[in-house]
Scaffold this motif. Structure first.
Motif, mmCIF file in Angstrom:
data_model
loop_
_atom_site.group_PDB
_atom_site.id
_atom_site.type_symbol
_atom_site.label_atom_id
_atom_site.label_comp_id
_atom_site.label_asym_id
_atom_site.label_seq_id
_atom_site.Cartn_x
_atom_site.Cartn_y
_atom_site.Cartn_z
ATOM 1 N N TYR A 130 1.381 -1.139 -0.294
ATOM 2 C CA TYR A 130 -0.021 -0.136 0.263
ATOM 3 C C TYR A 130 0.493 0.978 -0.080
ATOM 4 N N VAL A 131 1.972 1.009 0.928
ATOM 5 C CA VAL A 131 2.822 2.868 0.663
ATOM 6 C C VAL A 131 3.767 3.336 -0.527
ATOM 7 N N ALA A 132 3.583 1.420 -1.174
ATOM 8 C CA ALA A 132 4.587 1.406 -2.513
ATOM 9 C C ALA A 132 3.392 1.990 -3.357
ATOM 10 N N ARG A 133 2.886 1.736 -3.439
ATOM 11 C CA ARG A 133 1.206 2.371 -4.054
ATOM 12 C C ARG A 133 1.152 3.910 -4.330
ATOM 13 N N TYR A 134 1.386 4.213 -2.499
ATOM 14 C CA TYR A 134 0.915 5.381 -2.584
ATOM 15 C C TYR A 134 2.163 6.758 -3.749
ATOM 16 N N LEU A 135 3.224 6.314 -2.542
ATOM 17 C CA LEU A 135 4.756 7.050 -3.150
ATOM 18 C C LEU A 135 4.279 6.953 -4.636
ATOM 19 N N ASP A 136 4.734 6.166 -5.289
ATOM 20 C CA ASP A 136 4.276 5.918 -6.941
ATOM 21 C C ASP A 136 3.065 6.687 -7.413
ATOM 22 N N ARG A 137 1.673 6.589 -6.479
ATOM 23 C CA ARG A 137 0.858 7.297 -7.326
ATOM 24 C C ARG A 137 1.274 8.802 -7.158
ATOM 25 N N ASN A 138 1.635 9.476 -6.150
ATOM 26 C CA ASN A 138 2.539 11.057 -5.335
ATOM 27 C C ASN A 138 3.310 11.225 -5.765
ATOM 28 N N LYS A 139 4.550 10.521 -6.933
ATOM 29 C CA LYS A 139 6.372 11.128 -7.338
ATOM 30 C C LYS A 139 6.008 12.518 -8.050
ATOM 31 N N ASP A 140 5.103 12.946 -8.461
ATOM 32 C CA ASP A 140 5.146 13.871 -8.976
ATOM 33 C C ASP A 140 4.411 15.375 -8.110
ATOM 34 N N ARG A 141 3.871 14.890 -6.839
ATOM 35 C CA ARG A 141 3.366 15.848 -5.961
ATOM 36 C C ARG A 141 3.745 16.288 -5.084
ATOM 37 N N GLU A 142 3.742 17.140 -4.522
ATOM 38 C CA GLU A 142 4.158 17.939 -3.709
ATOM 39 C C GLU A 142 3.339 17.145 -2.291
ATOM 40 N N ILE A 143 4.230 16.721 -1.364
ATOM 41 C CA ILE A 143 3.689 15.685 -0.100
ATOM 42 C C ILE A 143 3.870 16.962 0.886
ATOM 43 N N THR A 144 3.058 16.830 1.360
ATOM 44 C CA THR A 144 2.919 17.232 2.774
ATOM 45 C C THR A 144 1.609 16.881 3.948
ATOM 46 N N PHE A 145 2.158 17.020 4.967
ATOM 47 C CA PHE A 145 1.462 16.555 6.519
ATOM 48 C C PHE A 145 0.223 16.053 6.692
ATOM 49 N N ASN A 146 -0.824 17.409 5.820
ATOM 50 C CA ASN A 146 -1.716 17.753 6.031
ATOM 51 C C ASN A 146 -2.582 16.762 4.730
ATOM 52 N N ASN A 147 -1.500 16.358 3.296
ATOM 53 C CA ASN A 147 -2.289 15.968 2.198
ATOM 54 C C ASN A 147 -1.846 14.189 2.498
ATOM 55 N N SER A 148 -0.845 14.297 3.596
ATOM 56 C CA SER A 148 0.158 12.416 3.903
ATOM 57 C C SER A 148 -0.332 11.950 4.750
ATOM 58 N N PHE A 149 -1.822 12.377 6.122
ATOM 59 C CA PHE A 149 -1.944 11.837 6.879
ATOM 60 C C PHE A 149 -3.243 10.869 6.949
ATOM 61 N N VAL A 150 -3.817 11.581 6.137
ATOM 62 C CA VAL A 150 -5.051 10.429 6.040
ATOM 63 C C VAL A 150 -4.985 8.639 5.500
ATOM 64 N N PRO A 151 -4.041 9.167 3.947
ATOM 65 C CA PRO A 151 -4.382 8.269 3.017
ATOM 66 C C PRO A 151 -3.218 7.291 3.408
ATOM 67 N N ILE A 152 -2.091 8.268 4.000
ATOM 68 C CA ILE A 152 -0.355 7.064 4.303
ATOM 69 C C ILE A 152 -0.329 6.928 5.922
ATOM 70 N N LEU A 153 -0.489 8.017 6.163
ATOM 71 C CA LEU A 153 0.173 8.208 7.753
ATOM 72 C C LEU A 153 -0.782 7.027 8.449
ATOM 73 N N LEU A 154 -1.702 7.843 9.288
ATOM 74 C CA LEU A 154 -3.030 7.788 9.516
ATOM 75 C C LEU A 154 -2.630 5.602 9.307
ATOM 76 N N PRO A 155 -2.838 4.861 8.162
ATOM 77 C CA PRO A 155 -2.729 3.481 8.311
ATOM 78 C C PRO A 155 -1.644 2.776 8.809
ATOM 79 N N ILE A 156 -0.941 3.618 8.436
ATOM 80 C CA ILE A 156 0.729 3.128 8.868
ATOM 81 C C ILE A 156 0.610 3.424 10.392
ATOM 82 N N PHE A 157 0.279 4.419 11.182
ATOM 83 C CA PHE A 157 -0.423 4.193 12.829
ATOM 84 C C PHE A 157 -0.764 3.658 13.014
ATOM 85 N N LEU A 158 -2.130 3.163 12.579
ATOM 86 C CA LEU A 158 -2.998 1.917 12.853
ATOM 87 C C LEU A 158 -2.519 -0.097 12.720
#
Length: 396
Positions: A130-158
């Motif tokens: 899942y993390v590999a998929r997210y990083l690939d889908r967002n490789k050309d997008r600026e990643i910030t804490f706000n726009n990455s918390f729910v889609p990637i950080l929250l699943p990791i913490f859970l």
């Protein structure tokens, strides 16, 4: 040979490594499983050997099936399976710390299912994909804490948070591997450092609370972690006894091995067929057994690196790194425990150890890696591209 290649496609060297390590597991498991019969009083040596053979056959079948699936589909599967994995982890915590009176806080036994399985190892595989998929889908997008918390950080913490109380070593391993994957995938360093800091604080708070109020969460293993660390530092508890027995077995093996099936410590060493099977391998096969063990995992590591660097897209690279490196890290952690380099972690030796869930998940990961290897850039194309780059450089 040509007919075989029709069925076994992808990286031939990795296929060979899988078959070699699978075959190499039979004799040590057959020898060490006598501990389960005579000490634990469970089954027979032949029964455990047959069961292990069944695990291996099913595992090879899993590799065969997974290598035929286009690896690009696994990203979508991970998105669908991640909520299921989180639900199963919650069930594992709610189930308590015993199954039929035995300590099994890391295992889940569903009603009507005749066997229990370890949810954390499957969760680790799905999370890394899942993390590999997210990083690939967002490789050309600026990643910030706000726009990455729910889609990637929250699943990791859970996922890590649900695994950590009952299986601390696996939780830490997953967390470290995910952080490495995020780093390789170009996730902002400032956020990564913040995550590490928060993770350390949360772990310290959790351990402090559990030591002071042990009844707050009955399934936790904080006292087990504490005793393992104390024993590693020179204590005299059960883990210290395990490591002493493992080190004695390794010393007995030495240069001149005892020979297959002639281990003197397989009866006195707890978990001799799983967590400490490396010690039995060295005792029975000596330094050549240890070198062979290292070689097999280094061979897999080499192919992981080659495939990751030659695959045509970023998702393939991140996928191979995310699901391949944990296998190698787990293997080296297991061997490090046997020689007392690190505290006891409870991590089995991938494929070589007796067991079902962890072994099958390892085979799943290897099958996916072989699937990715089918998309590798041919060697002649790489040489041609290098020639073109040289020409362009000379013209410039």
């Amino acid at each position: 040979m040509k007919k075989l290649k029709q069925y076994f496609k992808g990286d031939i060297t990795l296929w060979a490594a899988i078959f070699l390590i699978s075959l190499a597991s039979f004799l040590p498991v057959y020898s060490a499983s006598s501990n389960l019969q005579y000490v634990v009083g469970e089954g027979s040596v032949l029964g455990h050997f047959t069961k292990h053979a069944g695990f291996i056959i099913v595992g090879i079948g899993i590799v065969f099936i997974f290598q035929k699936i286009d690896y690009k589909y696994f990203g979508g599967f991970s998105k669908l399976l991640l909520p299921v994995v989180i639900f199963l982890l919650i069930l594992t915590l709610m189930q308590g710390k015993s199954i039929d009176g035995a300590n099994a806080s890391r295992w889940l036994k569903l009603p009507g299912v005749p066997f229990a399985f370890q949810t954390s190892v499957f969760a680790a595989l799905i999370l890394n994909i899942y993390v590999a998929r997210y990083l690939d889908r967002n490789k050309d997008r600026e990643i910030t804490f706000n726009n990455s918390f729910v889609p990637i950080l929250l699943p990791i913490f859970l996922v890590v948070g649900l695994i950590f109380p009952a299986n601390g070593s696996t939780g830490i391993l997953i967390f470290l591997m995910v952080l490495a994957l995020l780093f390789i995938g170009g996730y902002p360093m400032k956020i990564l450092l913040s995550i590490i800091g928060v993770g350390i604080i949360v772990v310290i708070l959790f351990i402090t609370i559990m030591l002071k109020f042990p009844d707050m969460f009955p399934g936790h293993r904080v006292h087990t972690w504490k005793s393992r660390i104390e024993n590693f530092a020179g204590g005299e508890g059960e883990e210290s006894y395990q490591v002493q027995q493992a080190k004695a077995a390794i010393v007995q093996g030495g240069i001149i091995a005892r020979g297959p099936g002639k281990s003197a410590f397989k009866q006195s060493l707890p978990q001799s067929s799983s967590d400490f099977i490396f010690a039995i391998i060295v005792e029975e096969y000596g330094i050549m057994g240890a070198i062979t063990c290292f070689f097999l995992y280094l061979l897999i590591l080499w192919r992981i690196i080659v495939i990751a660097t030659k695959v045509e897209n970023i998702f393939g690279t991140l996928l191979v790194v995310g699901i391949g490196l944990p296998i190698i890290f787990q293997a080296f952690s297991n061997m490090a425990v046997a020689v007392n380099l690190i505290p006891v972690t409870g991590q089995p030796l991938p494929i070589l150890s007796y067991g079902g869930t962890s072994m099958w998940v390892t085979y799943m990961a290897l099958g996916i890696i072989i699937s990715v290897s089918r998309d590798m850039i041919p060697e002649e194309n790489i040489k041609e591209n290098n020639k073109k780059e040289d020409v362009n450089y000379e013209i410039a």
